[in-house]
Scaffold this active site. Structure first.
Site, PDB file in Angstrom:
ATOM      1  N   GLU A  95     -16.887  10.687   0.224  1.00  0.00           N
ATOM      2  CA  GLU A  95     -16.369  10.717  -1.154  1.00  0.00           C
ATOM      3  C   GLU A  95     -17.141   9.739  -2.044  1.00  0.00           C
ATOM      4  OE1 GLU A  95     -11.968  10.410  -0.476  1.00  0.00           O
ATOM      5  OE2 GLU A  95     -12.018  12.425  -1.317  1.00  0.00           O
TER       6      GLU A  95
ATOM      7  N   GLN B 137      -1.476   9.718   3.654  1.00  0.00           N
ATOM      8  CA  GLN B 137      -0.279  10.561   3.692  1.00  0.00           C
ATOM      9  C   GLN B 137       0.633  10.183   4.860  1.00  0.00           C
ATOM     10  OE1 GLN B 137      -0.284  14.688   4.632  1.00  0.00           O
ATOM     11  NE2 GLN B 137      -2.370  14.714   5.408  1.00  0.00           N
TER      12      GLN B 137
ATOM     13  N   GLY C 278       0.872  -1.177   0.000  1.00  0.00           N
ATOM     14  CA  GLY C 278       0.000   0.000   0.000  1.00  0.00           C
ATOM     15  C   GLY C 278       0.909   1.226   0.000  1.00  0.00           C
ATOM     16  N   TYR C 279       0.378   2.339   0.526  1.00  0.00           N
ATOM     17  CA  TYR C 279       1.187   3.572   0.510  1.00  0.00           C
ATOM     18  C   TYR C 279       2.459   3.417   1.348  1.00  0.00           C
ATOM     19  CZ  TYR C 279      -2.846   5.620  -1.673  1.00  0.00           C
ATOM     20  OH  TYR C 279      -3.865   5.876  -2.547  1.00  0.00           O
TER      21      TYR C 279
ATOM     22  N   ASP D 184      -1.283   2.243   8.498  1.00  0.00           N
ATOM     23  CA  ASP D 184      -2.454   1.900   9.316  1.00  0.00           C
ATOM     24  C   ASP D 184      -2.167   0.759  10.294  1.00  0.00           C
ATOM     25  OD1 ASP D 184      -3.640   3.788   7.738  1.00  0.00           O
ATOM     26  OD2 ASP D 184      -5.259   2.499   6.996  1.00  0.00           O
TER      27      ASP D 184
ATOM     28  N   ASN E  76       3.382  -9.035  -1.237  1.00  0.00           N
ATOM     29  CA  ASN E  76       2.043  -8.432  -1.261  1.00  0.00           C
ATOM     30  C   ASN E  76       1.072  -9.440  -1.856  1.00  0.00           C
ATOM     31  OD1 ASN E  76       0.457  -5.942  -0.833  1.00  0.00           O
ATOM     32  ND2 ASN E  76       0.127  -6.055  -3.036  1.00  0.00           N
TER      33      ASN E  76
HETATM   34  P1  FAD Z   1      -2.865  -0.081   2.590  1.00  0.00           P
HETATM   35  O1  FAD Z   1      -2.748   1.067   1.680  1.00  0.00           O
HETATM   36  O2  FAD Z   1      -4.148  -0.603   3.003  1.00  0.00           O
HETATM   37  O3  FAD Z   1      -1.895  -1.228   2.105  1.00  0.00           O
HETATM   38  C1  FAD Z   1      -1.795  -2.484   2.712  1.00  0.00           C
HETATM   39  C2  FAD Z   1      -1.305  -3.481   1.677  1.00  0.00           C
HETATM   40  O4  FAD Z   1      -1.053  -4.726   2.322  1.00  0.00           O
HETATM   41  C3  FAD Z   1      -2.299  -3.744   0.556  1.00  0.00           C
HETATM   42  O5  FAD Z   1      -1.643  -3.728  -0.686  1.00  0.00           O
HETATM   43  C4  FAD Z   1      -2.828  -5.140   0.864  1.00  0.00           C
HETATM   44  O6  FAD Z   1      -3.194  -5.859  -0.308  1.00  0.00           O
HETATM   45  C5  FAD Z   1      -1.610  -5.777   1.530  1.00  0.00           C
HETATM   46  N1  FAD Z   1      -1.942  -6.861   2.434  1.00  0.00           N
HETATM   47  C6  FAD Z   1      -2.832  -6.829   3.453  1.00  0.00           C
HETATM   48  N2  FAD Z   1      -2.867  -8.020   4.074  1.00  0.00           N
HETATM   49  C7  FAD Z   1      -1.969  -8.820   3.436  1.00  0.00           C
HETATM   50  C8  FAD Z   1      -1.535 -10.152   3.640  1.00  0.00           C
HETATM   51  N3  FAD Z   1      -2.038 -10.908   4.622  1.00  0.00           N
HETATM   52  N4  FAD Z   1      -0.597 -10.656   2.809  1.00  0.00           N
HETATM   53  C9  FAD Z   1      -0.068  -9.886   1.805  1.00  0.00           C
HETATM   54  N5  FAD Z   1      -0.442  -8.610   1.582  1.00  0.00           N
HETATM   55  C10 FAD Z   1      -1.377  -8.080   2.389  1.00  0.00           C
HETATM   56  N6  FAD Z   1      -6.233   8.813   3.419  1.00  0.00           N
HETATM   57  C11 FAD Z   1      -5.782  10.068   3.190  1.00  0.00           C
HETATM   58  O7  FAD Z   1      -4.711  10.423   3.714  1.00  0.00           O
HETATM   59  N7  FAD Z   1      -6.460  10.942   2.386  1.00  0.00           N
HETATM   60  C12 FAD Z   1      -7.594  10.596   1.725  1.00  0.00           C
HETATM   61  O8  FAD Z   1      -8.175  11.400   0.990  1.00  0.00           O
HETATM   62  C13 FAD Z   1      -8.092   9.280   1.919  1.00  0.00           C
HETATM   63  N8  FAD Z   1      -9.189   8.876   1.256  1.00  0.00           N
HETATM   64  C14 FAD Z   1      -9.567   7.577   1.333  1.00  0.00           C
HETATM   65  C15 FAD Z   1     -10.628   7.157   0.525  1.00  0.00           C
HETATM   66  C16 FAD Z   1     -11.009   5.823   0.531  1.00  0.00           C
HETATM   67  C17 FAD Z   1     -12.102   5.377  -0.405  1.00  0.00           C
HETATM   68  C18 FAD Z   1     -10.360   4.899   1.421  1.00  0.00           C
HETATM   69  C19 FAD Z   1     -10.769   3.442   1.448  1.00  0.00           C
HETATM   70  C20 FAD Z   1      -9.315   5.315   2.242  1.00  0.00           C
HETATM   71  C21 FAD Z   1      -8.904   6.652   2.212  1.00  0.00           C
HETATM   72  N9  FAD Z   1      -7.833   7.107   2.985  1.00  0.00           N
HETATM   73  C22 FAD Z   1      -7.369   8.393   2.809  1.00  0.00           C
HETATM   74  C23 FAD Z   1      -7.128   6.206   3.945  1.00  0.00           C
HETATM   75  C24 FAD Z   1      -5.880   5.591   3.297  1.00  0.00           C
HETATM   76  O9  FAD Z   1      -6.215   4.974   2.080  1.00  0.00           O
HETATM   77  C25 FAD Z   1      -5.202   4.572   4.230  1.00  0.00           C
HETATM   78  O10 FAD Z   1      -4.929   5.196   5.449  1.00  0.00           O
HETATM   79  C26 FAD Z   1      -3.922   4.058   3.588  1.00  0.00           C
HETATM   80  O11 FAD Z   1      -4.223   3.294   2.438  1.00  0.00           O
HETATM   81  C27 FAD Z   1      -3.094   3.220   4.551  1.00  0.00           C
HETATM   82  O12 FAD Z   1      -1.912   2.833   3.908  1.00  0.00           O
HETATM   83  P2  FAD Z   1      -1.148   1.505   4.351  1.00  0.00           P
HETATM   84  O13 FAD Z   1       0.073   1.404   3.496  1.00  0.00           O
HETATM   85  O14 FAD Z   1      -0.972   1.470   5.809  1.00  0.00           O
HETATM   86  O15 FAD Z   1      -2.156   0.333   4.014  1.00  0.00           O
END
Ligand code: FAD
Length: 396
Positions: free
Chosen positions: A164, A309, A12-13, A292, A33
């Site tokens: 949104e 972000q 993810g991000y 997250d 992933n």
């Molecule tokens: P994620 O981006 O969720 O990435 C986690 C990754 O881990 C994914 O690729 C997933 O496939 C992978 N994964 C999970 N479990 C496993 C496993 N067991 N094995 C292998 N891979 C796995 N935030 C903002 O800052 N601004 C916004 O405007 C905003 N708008 C949003 C709008 C929507 C519709 C949504 C749903 C969220 C929004 N958010 C926004 C929140 C933001 O998207 C999340 O906080 C962010 O994606 C978290 O990033 P991350 O890298 O922690 O996790």
């Protein structure tokens, strides 16, 4: 000399930014992933709500991480064993010297009976597709039985995701109604929020602007209304009212990926692993946790809310600290830089606060478009910007 094994979990991000930083530093690593692509979670409401096709909203991991030192593995993580420096995946164990956990979140249903079983979620490319198809199918079948539940969509939660999505649906549904010849007067998008207000992260005047934009677009917004139970095509409210709809979507909250709690990591009330100022797990110094999945306490003493972000900034920082560690340099404490929050309400209207300034209307939409371009550029320079912008022009 044996090579240091760096393992990054999740693309993810957070995970992507860790991987890009490591790649740019020439540091070998393996990224695991569950998909071989990275999707833009913060924009999923756009294709779910019919704005564009899905192609512009994801990138092939190999198209971003192109160096020989970057290893991408499509695999499902099933268990974390930090006390053994090992991760179990569907296709076998992986041992590491350093681990970066960026596994994102899981939905929080707050114990509402039936929510998990009967509601759709907006959290991945697949779930966004599911929502899009479900709504189109419901409209397409309306003429068979004239069942008005086909034309009602209930969205639980009015945070960024819920608002949104409703904004996007409000723009798409008139088009869809025309396509299937259904009476638009019977189409209804209901947004339910238990809290007294929508978008709690934004100042009051922006919430009011968002509320009025949603209402003008025809969204029925109900705040201070708690969902008490969900059954098949039926939502029960604390007021005793019952709403029936073919499409029920839950956007009401997230907690951390459950793998963290199962791994004996110290977690907060949302299941996020506690990290120190350097983004290292408080339990294991060779484990960094970002996005997250992480519970990072900021300068104000409050845990950083889960946002894209924050995840991206933490991902970059964890990679830099990991490299510092490998070079025996001191680690640097993480400082979150709030670059603002923008919420789109359809393609042409938005609200947001960027660098202390409020933006409402087209200006907020333009700022959001600019932030998309910036992110694409970070992923793959001008090449990626051109590729994804080109795909936007071709609607499925
Ligand atoms: P994620 O981006 O969720 O990435 C986690 C990754 O881990 C994914 O690729 C997933 O496939 C992978 N994964 C999970 N479990 C496993 C496993 N067991 N094995 C292998 N891979 C796995 N935030 C903002 O800052 N601004 C916004 O405007 C905003 N708008 C949003 C709008 C929507 C519709 C949504 C749903 C969220 C929004 N958010 C926004 C929140 C933001 O998207 C999340 O906080 C962010 O994606 C978290 O990033 P991350 O890298 O922690 O996790």
């Amino acid at each position: 000399m044996e090579m240091t094994r760096i393992l990054v979990l999740g693309a993810g991000y957070g995970g992507m930014m860790t991987a890009i930083e490591l790649e740019q530093a020439g540091q070998p690593f393996t990224l695991v992933n569950k998909h071989d692509y990275h999707y833009f979670t913060t924009l999923l409401h756009e294709p779910a709500g019919g704005r564009h096709a899905f192609e512009p909203y994801y990138v092939d991991l190999h198209d971003v991480l192109r160096r020989d030192t970057s290893h991408v593995r499509k695999d499902l993580v099933i268990e974390l064993r930090p006390y053994e420096n090992r991760v179990l995946t569907q296709s076998g164990p992986i041992d590491y010297d350093y681990l970066v956990i960026a596994l994102g979140n899981a939905p929080e249903f707050f114990g509402i009976p039936g929510m998990q079983e009967h509601a759709l979620l907006l959290r991945s490319l697949q779930t966004a597709r599911q929502i899009n198809r479900q709504i189109e199918q419901a409209f397409a079948t309306y003429h068979q039985d004239q069942d008005e539940r086909n034309l009602r969509i209930i969205v639980g939660g009015a945070g960024l995701t819920g608002v949104e999505l409703c904004g996007e649906l409000a723009d798409w549904l008139p088009e869809l109604a025309g396509k299937y010849g259904v009476p638009f007067a019977k189409v209804e998008v209901v947004n339910l929020e238990a809290a007294p207000t929508i978008l709690p992260m934004l100042p009051v005047e922006l919430r009011a602007a968002a509320e009025s934009a949603l209402r003008q677009k025809g969204v029925k917004l109900l705040t201070g209304v708690a969902i008490t139970k969900v059954r098949h095509e039926r939502v029960e409210l604390h007021t005793g009212d019952v709403l029936e709809a073919k499409t029920i979507i839950w956007t009401g909250g997230v907690r951390a990926n459950p793998l963290l709690e199962k791994a004996c990591l110290t977690t907060d009330s949302r299941g996020r692993a506690l990290v120190d100022a350097y983004l290292q797990s408080v339990d294991f110094a060779n484990v960094f946790v970002v996005g997250d999945s992480a519970s990072f306490t900021g300068a104000d003493g409050a845990p950083l809310p889960p946002t894209g972000q924050a995840a991206a900034q933490m991902g970059e920082w964890a990679a830099r600290n990991l490299i510092n560690r490998l070079h025996n340099r001191p680690l640097e404490p993480f400082h979150f830089v709030n670059r603002g929050t923008l919420a789109s309400i359809g393609p042409e209207f938005g609200v947001g606060r960027v660098q202390g300034v409020n933006a409402v209307g087209v200006s907020a939409s333009l700022l959001k478009e600019a932030s998309k371009l910036k992110y694409l550029f970070r992923l793959g320079g001008l090449r990626m910007v051109k590729q994804k912008r080109g795909q936007l022009k071709r609607k499925e």
